[in-house]
Enzyme design. Structure first.
Site, PDB file in Angstrom:
ATOM      1  N   ASP A 140     -61.434  11.867 -19.849  1.00 13.21           N
ATOM      2  CA  ASP A 140     -60.801  12.711 -20.975  1.00 13.21           C
ATOM      3  C   ASP A 140     -59.577  13.584 -20.119  1.00 13.21           C
ATOM      4  O   ASP A 140     -60.033  14.065 -19.001  1.00 13.21           O
ATOM      5  CB  ASP A 140     -62.023  13.890 -21.478  1.00 13.21           C
ATOM      6  CG  ASP A 140     -61.266  14.441 -22.467  1.00 13.21           C
ATOM      7  OD1 ASP A 140     -60.168  14.384 -23.013  1.00 13.21           O
ATOM      8  OD2 ASP A 140     -62.218  15.046 -23.267  1.00 13.21           O
TER       9      ASP A 140
ATOM     10  N   ASP B 177     -68.465   8.702 -27.246  1.00 16.19           N
ATOM     11  CA  ASP B 177     -69.174   9.784 -25.995  1.00 16.19           C
ATOM     12  C   ASP B 177     -69.449  10.924 -26.828  1.00 16.19           C
ATOM     13  O   ASP B 177     -69.033  11.400 -27.810  1.00 16.19           O
ATOM     14  CB  ASP B 177     -68.215  10.123 -24.897  1.00 16.19           C
ATOM     15  CG  ASP B 177     -67.305  11.081 -25.375  1.00 16.19           C
ATOM     16  OD1 ASP B 177     -67.513  12.423 -24.851  1.00 16.19           O
ATOM     17  OD2 ASP B 177     -66.225  10.799 -26.105  1.00 16.19           O
TER      18      ASP B 177
ATOM     19  N   CYS C 145     -90.077   2.510 -26.282  1.00 21.23           N
ATOM     20  CA  CYS C 145     -89.138   3.019 -25.211  1.00 21.23           C
ATOM     21  C   CYS C 145     -90.049   2.897 -23.825  1.00 21.23           C
ATOM     22  O   CYS C 145     -91.274   3.081 -23.631  1.00 21.23           O
ATOM     23  CB  CYS C 145     -88.733   4.607 -25.549  1.00 21.23           C
ATOM     24  SG  CYS C 145     -87.694   4.948 -24.117  1.00 21.23           S
TER      25      CYS C 145
ATOM     26  N   CYS D  91     -88.697   3.864 -20.786  1.00 19.95           N
ATOM     27  CA  CYS D  91     -88.046   4.802 -20.114  1.00 19.95           C
ATOM     28  C   CYS D  91     -89.107   5.398 -19.327  1.00 19.95           C
ATOM     29  O   CYS D  91     -90.184   5.282 -19.300  1.00 19.95           O
ATOM     30  CB  CYS D  91     -87.047   5.766 -20.679  1.00 19.95           C
ATOM     31  SG  CYS D  91     -88.054   7.143 -21.356  1.00 19.95           S
TER      32      CYS D  91
ATOM     33  N   CYS E 268     -91.532   7.807 -20.918  1.00 18.96           N
ATOM     34  CA  CYS E 268     -92.529   7.131 -21.952  1.00 18.96           C
ATOM     35  C   CYS E 268     -93.319   5.996 -21.206  1.00 18.96           C
ATOM     36  O   CYS E 268     -94.310   5.896 -21.770  1.00 18.96           O
ATOM     37  CB  CYS E 268     -91.571   6.252 -23.180  1.00 18.96           C
ATOM     38  SG  CYS E 268     -90.725   7.321 -24.388  1.00 18.96           S
TER      39      CYS E 268
ATOM     40  N   HIS F  37     -85.014   9.879 -21.286  1.00 19.79           N
ATOM     41  CA  HIS F  37     -85.132   9.327 -22.560  1.00 19.79           C
ATOM     42  C   HIS F  37     -84.324   8.944 -23.534  1.00 19.79           C
ATOM     43  O   HIS F  37     -84.140   8.114 -24.031  1.00 19.79           O
ATOM     44  CB  HIS F  37     -86.432  10.112 -23.196  1.00 19.79           C
ATOM     45  CG  HIS F  37     -86.823   9.619 -24.542  1.00 19.79           C
ATOM     46  ND1 HIS F  37     -87.505   8.455 -24.646  1.00 19.79           N
ATOM     47  CD2 HIS F  37     -86.508  10.229 -25.659  1.00 19.79           C
ATOM     48  CE1 HIS F  37     -87.639   8.288 -26.232  1.00 19.79           C
ATOM     49  NE2 HIS F  37     -87.157   9.479 -26.855  1.00 19.79           N
TER      50      HIS F  37
END
Length: 386
Positions: A92, A266, A304, A306, A309, A335
């Protein structure tokens, strides 16, 4: 290697699936870019970010120019080497952050003079300086320097801002140093005024960029007005180039914007939420501080994989946040980013399969349904305590 390019794969209504080809790899779109403002995705290692399936991340000119400084980043081998991220990085331009400083900045036709929010030191950003800094950072995608007024604002104020941003876009393009696989995106401004958005797109496409961003939304106008602005803005943008909606947003924002032809996003929401105990799931948002999770041995989501999880329970996450342990924000950020990437993969697959309307309806129905009941998602059977 050829120039940066976006190649279409499939469409479903206005929604598009494709691939963005860059010097640092190919990114399937639609895509969500985790925000690494100051050279780090907060609470995450880059290995963790990679594990979520993210293909591109975002950095910020304003923050990196203040510390560690572009020359120091260059000496560390550029932002890719410094961050340990070999994939594409979009930076940015710093325009939004400078504009948000209020009394700490002074705007003129040439650029902005501002005082650092860190130590009060005086700095200057112009289209040329912003572009040069992004080159020093080795940004794969450079954003042109623009001005983004907060909404609501008068039509006169928005028109003045848009016209200034278009002049700055031309100067940013002039300062951009072309390299194979690198690119620069122009930013469409104009608030929620249709005629101003049309003029902005015309000015930017006449200049010519490798991609086009839609700025000046998600700044207080509400989702309905944001979507109606996208309805008439995205069709004006070239079909052959990537389209990026800046700073957006919630899962429902992402889905609605993809339906309107946006390819890239984003937002700080998933990382910020991870630090404040909010988990994004297929069944909406859960607050891990809530007492109902204190004895819940289930993972956050049954879908999930991740680290949060696959290894831990809601009860453990609840304990970590109640105890102010830093591991809580780390696991929950992981997560949330994993969920955002999984959502984008689901949406992308639906576009390719041609069934996005049905998939979108199910996603929205599931978000509205709320957390899984224990009948739908039972507690795991734990071995007896010896």
């Amino acid at each position: 290697m050829n120039d940066m390019r976006w190649i279409a794969e499939a469409t479903c209504g206005q929604a598009r699936a494709g691939h963005l080809h860059t010097a640092h790899g190919v990114v399937p779109t639609p895509t969500f870019m985790p925000v690494g403002t100051a050279g780090t995705v907060k609470a995450m290692t880059m290995d963790a970010v990679r594990s979520t399936g993210a293909g591109i991340v975002l950095g910020n000119t304003y923050h990196l120019m203040l510390r560690p400084g572009p020359e120091r980043v260059r000496k560390m081998g550029g932002l890719h080497k410094m961050m340990d991220w070999s994939g594409p990085i979009l930076t940015d331009s710093g325009g939004f952050q400078v504009m948000s400083l209020g009394a700490l900045r002074k705007l003129d036709q040439d650029g902005v003079t501002f005082n650092s929010h860190i130590d009060g030191s005086k700095h200057r950003l112009t289209p040329e300086i912003s572009t040069e800094i992004q080159h020093a950072l080795d940004a794969t995608i450079t954003m042109c320097f623009d001005e983004c007024p907060a909404l609501p604002a008068t039509p006169e104020r928005i028109e003045q801002s848009m016209a200034l941003s278009m002049r700055w876009a031309a100067r940013s393009r002039e300062a951009f140093i072309a390299r194979p696989g690198y690119g620069q995106f122009g930013i469409v401004q104009g608030g929620t005024e249709r005629e101003l958005r049309e003029r902005s797109v015309k000015a930017l496409t006449e200049i010519g960029f490798e991609g086009y961003a839609i700025g000046g939304l998600a700044v207080g106008e509400g989702q309905e007005l944001m979507f109606s602005t996208l309805d008439y803005t995205t069709p004006l943008l070239p079909d052959s180039h990537a389209r990026y909606l800046m700073g957006v947003g919630t899962p429902d924002d992402l889905l609605g914007a993809v339906e309107r032809g946006v390819d890239m996003f984003d937002c700080v929401m998933p990382t910020r939420a991870g630090r404040t105990a909010r988990a994004y799931t297929e069944r909406g948002t859960l607050n891990m501080r809530n007492a109902r999770h204190a004895d819940d041995l289930r993972p956050i989501s049954p879908h999930c994989d991740c680290l949060a999880c696959s290894r831990h329970s809601r009860a453990y996450l609840h304990h970590l946040f109640r105890s102010n342990e830093i591991l809580g924000p780390m696991l929950l950020t992981w997560h949330n980013l994993a969920y955002y990437q999984r959502l984008m993969r689901t949406i992308r697959a639906a576009i390719v399969a041609g069934n996005l309307p049905e998939t979108a309806a199910k996603l929205r129905a599931d978000w509205a349904a709320g957390d899984w009941s224990e009948d739908e998602f039972p507690q795991p059977k734990m071995p007896p305590v010896p």
